[in-house]
Write a protein that holds these residues in place. Structure first.
Motif, PDB file in Angstrom:
ATOM      1  N   UNK A 155      13.597  -8.967  10.241  1.00  0.00           N
ATOM      2  CA  UNK A 155      12.574  -8.429  11.130  1.00  0.00           C
ATOM      3  C   UNK A 155      11.324  -7.988  10.402  1.00  0.00           C
ATOM      4  N   UNK A 156      11.373  -7.835   9.087  1.00  0.00           N
ATOM      5  CA  UNK A 156      10.202  -7.457   8.311  1.00  0.00           C
ATOM      6  C   UNK A 156       9.710  -6.055   8.596  1.00  0.00           C
ATOM      7  N   UNK A 157      10.564  -5.179   9.127  1.00  0.00           N
ATOM      8  CA  UNK A 157      10.163  -3.809   9.451  1.00  0.00           C
ATOM      9  C   UNK A 157       9.949  -3.008   8.173  1.00  0.00           C
ATOM     10  N   UNK A 158       8.820  -2.273   8.118  1.00  0.00           N
ATOM     11  CA  UNK A 158       8.532  -1.432   6.956  1.00  0.00           C
ATOM     12  C   UNK A 158       9.539  -0.298   6.824  1.00  0.00           C
ATOM     13  N   UNK A 162       5.833   2.881   1.374  1.00  0.00           N
ATOM     14  CA  UNK A 162       5.303   3.984   2.157  1.00  0.00           C
ATOM     15  C   UNK A 162       5.734   5.294   1.513  1.00  0.00           C
ATOM     16  N   UNK A 163       4.788   6.236   1.387  1.00  0.00           N
ATOM     17  CA  UNK A 163       5.052   7.523   0.779  1.00  0.00           C
ATOM     18  C   UNK A 163       5.349   8.553   1.865  1.00  0.00           C
ATOM     19  N   UNK A 164       5.920   9.712   1.473  1.00  0.00           N
ATOM     20  CA  UNK A 164       6.218  10.751   2.463  1.00  0.00           C
ATOM     21  C   UNK A 164       5.001  11.210   3.257  1.00  0.00           C
ATOM     22  N   UNK A 165       3.806  11.090   2.693  1.00  0.00           N
ATOM     23  CA  UNK A 165       2.592  11.483   3.404  1.00  0.00           C
ATOM     24  C   UNK A 165       2.194  10.461   4.462  1.00  0.00           C
ATOM     25  N   UNK A 166       3.022   9.424   4.626  1.00  0.00           N
ATOM     26  CA  UNK A 166       2.831   8.324   5.558  1.00  0.00           C
ATOM     27  C   UNK A 166       1.722   7.380   5.102  1.00  0.00           C
ATOM     28  N   UNK A 167       1.205   7.545   3.894  1.00  0.00           N
ATOM     29  CA  UNK A 167       0.292   6.551   3.330  1.00  0.00           C
ATOM     30  C   UNK A 167       1.130   5.393   2.826  1.00  0.00           C
ATOM     31  N   UNK A 168       0.560   4.240   2.769  1.00  0.00           N
ATOM     32  CA  UNK A 168       1.329   3.094   2.319  1.00  0.00           C
ATOM     33  C   UNK A 168       0.453   1.968   1.834  1.00  0.00           C
ATOM     34  N   UNK A 169       1.105   0.943   1.347  1.00  0.00           N
ATOM     35  CA  UNK A 169       0.412  -0.245   0.909  1.00  0.00           C
ATOM     36  C   UNK A 169       1.330  -1.446   1.101  1.00  0.00           C
ATOM     37  N   UNK A 170       0.750  -2.624   1.188  1.00  0.00           N
ATOM     38  CA  UNK A 170       1.560  -3.809   1.393  1.00  0.00           C
ATOM     39  C   UNK A 170       0.990  -5.016   0.687  1.00  0.00           C
ATOM     40  N   UNK A 171       1.841  -5.995   0.459  1.00  0.00           N
ATOM     41  CA  UNK A 171       1.467  -7.249  -0.170  1.00  0.00           C
ATOM     42  C   UNK A 171       2.215  -8.346   0.560  1.00  0.00           C
ATOM     43  N   UNK A 172       1.485  -9.355   0.955  1.00  0.00           N
ATOM     44  CA  UNK A 172       2.115 -10.462   1.663  1.00  0.00           C
ATOM     45  C   UNK A 172       1.781 -11.760   0.943  1.00  0.00           C
ATOM     46  N   UNK A 179      12.033 -19.868   0.098  1.00  0.00           N
ATOM     47  CA  UNK A 179      11.110 -20.726   0.830  1.00  0.00           C
ATOM     48  C   UNK A 179      10.355 -19.971   1.919  1.00  0.00           C
ATOM     49  N   UNK A 180      10.771 -18.759   2.241  1.00  0.00           N
ATOM     50  CA  UNK A 180      10.137 -17.991   3.308  1.00  0.00           C
ATOM     51  C   UNK A 180       9.001 -17.140   2.761  1.00  0.00           C
ATOM     52  N   UNK A 181       8.018 -16.804   3.608  1.00  0.00           N
ATOM     53  CA  UNK A 181       6.956 -15.905   3.145  1.00  0.00           C
ATOM     54  C   UNK A 181       7.551 -14.538   2.799  1.00  0.00           C
ATOM     55  N   UNK A 182       6.952 -13.890   1.811  1.00  0.00           N
ATOM     56  CA  UNK A 182       7.469 -12.603   1.342  1.00  0.00           C
ATOM     57  C   UNK A 182       6.471 -11.510   1.666  1.00  0.00           C
ATOM     58  N   UNK A 183       6.968 -10.410   2.155  1.00  0.00           N
ATOM     59  CA  UNK A 183       6.141  -9.246   2.461  1.00  0.00           C
ATOM     60  C   UNK A 183       6.725  -8.052   1.739  1.00  0.00           C
ATOM     61  N   UNK A 184       5.919  -7.386   0.924  1.00  0.00           N
ATOM     62  CA  UNK A 184       6.343  -6.219   0.164  1.00  0.00           C
ATOM     63  C   UNK A 184       5.499  -5.040   0.611  1.00  0.00           C
ATOM     64  N   UNK A 185       6.152  -3.959   0.976  1.00  0.00           N
ATOM     65  CA  UNK A 185       5.393  -2.787   1.392  1.00  0.00           C
ATOM     66  C   UNK A 185       6.062  -1.534   0.859  1.00  0.00           C
TER      67      UNK A 185
END
Length: 131
Positions: free
Chosen positions: A93-96, A120-130, A112-118
């Protein structure tokens, strides 16, 4: 616990450099470090008795431990040479936000599938890479 022989304290200064840097007897420094590593010993208390700064004593202890591990660099400072392998997992599902106990598949099975890396910190800030 047996009594520790601390008759060598305070540490004897064997040299004072032009910049007021003090040098101490290596044998006594080693005895002090080994005393600090004994269970129940207070490093701060021993630093006071030795006549040295507690931060300096902590550095000596780290240098001693690094020498024991064989990871001291040329200046005597420690190198944290830890190789850590952390397997990456793809969650359905790719859920963060992954719920505890949710099943995951190793990334190697999804090459073979696309990769999503994310992240998230306790402050609810986050970052992602797809990719």
């Amino acid at each position: 616990m047996g009594q520790i022989d601390l008759d060598f304290l305070p540490l004897q200064v064997i040299n004072v450099g032009a910049n007021d840097k003090r040098s101490f007897d290596r044998g006594d420094k080693g005895r002090l470090v080994k005393a600090c590593l004994r269970p129940g010993m207070s490093m701060a208390n021993l630093a006071i008795k030795a006549g040295v700064n507690a931060n300096q004593l902590r550095c000596w202890i780290e240098q001693y431990k690094a020498k024991e591990r064989g990871t001291a660099d040329t200046k005597g400072a420690t190198q944290e040479a830890r190789a850590v392998f952390v397997p990456m997992m793809e969650f359905p599902g790719g859920d963060d936000r992954v719920e505890p106990g949710q099943d995951a598949m190793p990334v190697t099975t999804l090459a073979a599938l696309p990769v999503r890396l994310s992240a998230r910190w306790p402050s609810d800030a986050g970052m992602g890479l797809e990719c």
